[in-house]
Design an enzyme around this catalytic site. Sequence first.
Site, PDB file in Angstrom:
ATOM      1  CG  ASP A   1      -1.641   1.302   1.491  1.00 17.98           C
ATOM      2  OD1 ASP A   1      -2.312   1.641   0.309  1.00 17.98           O
ATOM      3  OD2 ASP A   1      -1.488   1.860   2.575  1.00 17.98           O
ATOM      4  CG  MET A   2       2.096   5.362  -1.908  1.00 18.32           C
ATOM      5  SD  MET A   2       1.661   6.090  -3.617  1.00 18.32           S
ATOM      6  CE  MET A   2       0.109   7.157  -3.330  1.00 18.32           C
ATOM      7  CG  ASP A   3      -1.389   7.563   0.708  1.00 18.56           C
ATOM      8  OD1 ASP A   3      -0.528   8.334   0.280  1.00 18.56           O
ATOM      9  OD2 ASP A   3      -2.480   7.659  -0.243  1.00 18.56           O
TER      10      ASP A   3
ATOM     11  CG  ASP B   1      -1.749   2.334   6.649  1.00 18.16           C
ATOM     12  OD1 ASP B   1      -1.666   3.252   7.083  1.00 18.16           O
ATOM     13  OD2 ASP B   1      -1.920   1.870   5.357  1.00 18.16           O
TER      14      ASP B   1
END
Length: 205
Positions: free
Chosen positions: A16-18, A172
Site C-alpha cells: 500500500d502507499m499512504d 497499515d
Amino acid sequence: MAVTINLDAYQGVIFDMDGTLVDSMKLHLKAWQLTSMRFGFIYDEAWLHSHGGTPTFGIAELINEHQQRSFDPLDLVMSKRNYFDEIRHQVEVIPSTFSLLQQYQGQKRFAIGTGADAKTTDFILDTLALRPLLDAVVCANDVNNHKPEPDTFLLAAQQLGLAPEQCVVFEDTKTGLAAAQAAGMDCYLVIDGVISQFVARPSKT
C-alpha cells in the site's frame, strides 16, 4: 513492537502507499481536517484513518452516511484534494518498508496497490523517486471495486505475473488488511511506521 520479516516464501511484494511505504497519511488527514472546518462536519481522525485505502470519493460518501449529512461528495472531494495538493510536497518515505524495497531489489518483484488516485500516486512516486524501484503500480483509477475488495491487490499480482499466493502485502489499515485477506494473500501490518504484525492468508477449505 516490530516483528521479524521473512520474505523467502514470496516472489512478489505489494505495498500500500499512504501510511505504509510513504508517510503521507498525516497529510491526507490534515486535508480532511481543513475540509471539515470549511464544510462544518465532525473531524474524526481515528474513523478517517480506519478507512485509509478507500478512494476520496468513497470517503466523502461515507462521511454523509456516517454523520447523516447531505453534502455533494464532489464538493468534499475537490476541497480535500485542493488542501492536499498544497501540502503534498511534505511527503517522506517510511524507513522500515523503504529499506525492504531497497534491500530486495533484483530478488523480488515489487508493486504498489493504493486507493489514491492516479494524479496523487504519480506525484508521490515521482517526488520520492520510487517509480524505478517498482515493477507495477495499481491505483484507484485502475479498478472498479476498491479496498476492502481484493481487486487492487489481484490486479497488482497479475501485473507482476504472479499468483496471489506468491505475493505478500504490506498494509497499515483494517480496510487494506481485509483486501489482502480477500485476495488470498499474507499480510504484514505497518503501525505508526513499524512493521508490527503478520497475518496469514485465510486457509482454503
